[in-house]
Scaffold this active site. Structure first.
Site, PDB file in Angstrom:
ATOM      1  N   LYS A 150      -4.566   4.489   8.891  1.00 25.25           N
ATOM      2  CA  LYS A 150      -5.346   4.854   7.715  1.00 25.25           C
ATOM      3  C   LYS A 150      -6.481   5.756   8.146  1.00 25.25           C
ATOM      4  O   LYS A 150      -7.128   5.514   9.174  1.00 25.25           O
ATOM      5  CB  LYS A 150      -5.909   3.591   7.037  1.00 25.25           C
ATOM      6  CG  LYS A 150      -6.701   3.873   5.773  1.00 25.25           C
ATOM      7  CD  LYS A 150      -7.223   2.567   5.184  1.00 25.25           C
ATOM      8  CE  LYS A 150      -8.049   2.832   3.930  1.00 25.25           C
ATOM      9  NZ  LYS A 150      -8.605   1.590   3.358  1.00 25.25           N
TER      10      LYS A 150
ATOM     11  N   SER B 131     -12.428  -3.978   0.077  1.00 20.95           N
ATOM     12  CA  SER B 131     -12.666  -3.496   1.439  1.00 20.95           C
ATOM     13  C   SER B 131     -14.173  -3.370   1.673  1.00 20.95           C
ATOM     14  O   SER B 131     -14.893  -2.791   0.855  1.00 20.95           O
ATOM     15  CB  SER B 131     -12.010  -2.128   1.645  1.00 20.95           C
ATOM     16  OG  SER B 131     -10.612  -2.219   1.534  1.00 20.95           O
TER      17      SER B 131
ATOM     18  N   ARG C 237       0.863  -1.190   0.000  1.00 21.09           N
ATOM     19  CA  ARG C 237       0.000   0.000   0.000  1.00 21.09           C
ATOM     20  C   ARG C 237       0.897   1.236   0.000  1.00 21.09           C
ATOM     21  O   ARG C 237       1.677   1.448   0.926  1.00 21.09           O
ATOM     22  CB  ARG C 237      -0.919  -0.006   1.224  1.00 21.09           C
ATOM     23  CG  ARG C 237      -1.931   1.132   1.207  1.00 21.09           C
ATOM     24  CD  ARG C 237      -3.066   0.878   2.172  1.00 21.09           C
ATOM     25  NE  ARG C 237      -2.663   0.957   3.568  1.00 21.09           N
ATOM     26  CZ  ARG C 237      -3.457   0.641   4.592  1.00 21.09           C
ATOM     27  NH1 ARG C 237      -4.673   0.177   4.360  1.00 21.09           N
ATOM     28  NH2 ARG C 237      -3.025   0.747   5.833  1.00 21.09           N
TER      29      ARG C 237
END
Length: 520
Positions: A137, A108, A39
């Site tokens: 996040k 997600s 990521r």
């Protein structure tokens, strides 16, 4: 077949100072990471491509699949094993049309609708979260909490789509996450996605190995123990409850009780009367030390003044594998109590939840029974046996519904108890006394398991007998106290009740118990 058990999500900004990315990833892979997602939220395309290439080379060397977050073009460029997409990223079907056959696509998900859409679109796995609060996040949706994962997993029933939990998962909460994230139909997580616990560690190999070992232990134990109760008969239940009373009197276990001030004295006396030792402690600083010496913990929502101690005590008791009995007193009375109860149950795993109809209806988000303060109003549940079974499956523990008739279930076996006397409802805190008695009998179950196995290895069957024993002890004592010649009303009933608890014997339990196993 892809192994999702320990799913690492990278984040270079979280690396300890001086730690090189490739060194970190190599150590994490050596520690047992089974799948890696790269990521890179702030890197430009050239930098992202460079990191992806380095990651691909390392993952290939260890035989671990590589997933790229968001960027299908980067996944194509490095021949990654798949991509992970958010709710605002490229649609699954478009990504599927661009990727070569056989590539993995994850999505997600934060709601049941998200999961259903992912299944419909052909996702291979879903990332469910955030389960815990996280700083790695910026969250666009509310934190789910462990207890909210089950309904999302239910949406995967009958499919081959896998599921991992993500968001704030650490070694301190991974077991709670795994145990609590199960649907009422038995659908489980296939893994946990971890970020900072590994990325920020100066020893990523050790951190990964610890998490992997917890997952392996959980997976093996659930395969061995299953979710099916041992076969019970009424005579087996009576005999095992009687055995637990004997164990309590022999071992004199310590029962730690965080309880409301209204009933602290009589609960302590009831504990002593049964042969155990009470400690009514609520100071935060004592919770760890007490968790090492107690045989059971009772958390009574009561006056709701010791939230941090309740959170900490339950977490430490879980760590020490000690029974935790939760009595959500008056939980339906205020929104504050509901929030506190939800936080507690999302933080630690209860062994037994005991409450009246109004309290348990509030925990189950059911409008079938209403609460007025600490009391229930209305006619009760249309099908109390089904209610306790379903709530036990949802909360992953034994549930005891107390009232004129008591119902107890571990999610498989359902038991109806009809002992008791109306004078129990005329004294303050009789419901809290039930919680104390349940905790005492669960302590007996812990002591028995410790002595028999050499380690406190408990299953739900032990806690079912503990819950049944606590209820039977108080209700049988209540029946015997009520017929004493010196009992003239509620004022004389309470001391007589403590006396009868003191004089309770295994033989009296077997003689007086009114037990029925029911099916729905």
């Amino acid at each position: 077949m892809i192994d999702y058990s320990l799913y690492l999500v990278t984040g270079r900004e979280l690396l300890p100072e001086g730690k090189a990315y490739c060194d970190f990833l190599r150590e994490a892979l050596e520690g047992g990471v089974t799948i890696v997602q790269v990521r890179e939220k702030k890197a430009d395309t050239a930098e992202f491509l460079h990191i992806a290439n380095e990651s691909k080379n390392l993952c290939t060397n260890y035989g671990v699949p590589l997933i790229i977050n968001d960027r299908v073009d980067i996944a194509l460029a490095v021949d990654a094993d798949g991509v992970h997409l958010g709710q605002t990223d490229m649609p699954v079907r478009v990504a599927r049309s661009l990727l070569p056959p056989g590539k993995i696509i994850g999505v997600s998900c934060n709601s049941v609708d998200h999961v259903k859409k992912a299944v419909e679109d052909g996702a291979d796995y879903v990332g469910i979260g955030a389960v815990w609060a996280t700083n790695t996040k910026q969250l666009t949706s509310l934190v789910l909490g462990v207890r909210a994962v089950g309904p999302l997993l239910s949406a995967l029933d009958g499919t081959s789509v896998k599921a991992v939990a993500i968001g704030g998962i650490k070694s301190s909460n991974v077991l709670r996450t795994l145990h609590g994230s199960v649907s009422t139909t038995g659908h489980r997580l296939d893994g946990v996605a971890v970020v900072s616990e590994i990325v920020s560690s100066r020893e990523p190999c050790k951190s990964a190995r610890t998490l992997k070992e917890v997952y392996r232990s959980w997976s093996n134990s659930t395969k061995q123990l299953g979710e099916i109760s041992p076969p019970y008969t009424t005579e087996i239940i009576k005999d095992r409850v009687a055995d637990l009373l004997h164990v309590v009197k022999e071992t004199k276990p310590l029962i730690h009780q965080i309880i409301n001030i209204v009933v602290a004295n009589q609960s302590a006396n009831a504990t002593l009367a049964l042969g155990a030792s009470p400690i009514m402690a609520s100071a935060l600083e004592e919770m760890y030390d007490l968790s090492r010496v107690l045989s059971a913990l009772l958390i009574n929502l009561g006056t709701v003044t010791d939230n941090e101690s309740m959170l900490t005590a339950g977490r430490f008791a879980n760590d020490a594998k000690k029974p935790v009995v939760f009595d959500p007193v008056g939980v339906g009375a205020t929104e504050f109590r509901r929030k506190v109860a939800a936080e507690l149950l999302n933080t630690w795993q209860a062994s037994v939840i005991k409450g009246n109809a109004g309290e348990l209806a509030a925990l189950a988000d059911s409008e079938e029974v209403q609460a007025k303060g600490v009391d229930s109003i209305g006619v009760g549940f249309a099908n109390p046996a089904k209610f306790v079974r379903d709530l036990a499956r949802k909360e992953r523990c034994v549930v005891a519904l107390t009232g004129a008739i008591d119902w107890v279930s571990d999610g498989t076996t359902i038991v109806k108890l009809t002992n008791g006397h109306k004078l129990l409802g005329d004294i303050t805190g009789s419901g809290c006394l039930v919680g104390t008695c349940i905790a005492t009998f669960c302590a007996g179950a812990w002591e028995l398991a410790k002595n028999e196995d050499g380690a406190a290895k408990l299953v739900r069957g032990d806690m079912l007998i503990g819950a049944l024993g606590g209820i039977l002890a108080l209700t049988i004592a209540g029946e015997r106290a009520a017929v004493r010649s010196n009992v003239q009303g509620s004022g004389t009933f309470l001391p007589a009740l403590i006396d009868e608890l003191y004089n309770l014997t295994p033989e009296k339990i077997k003689q007086d118990s009114q037990v029925e196993i029911v099916t729905v």
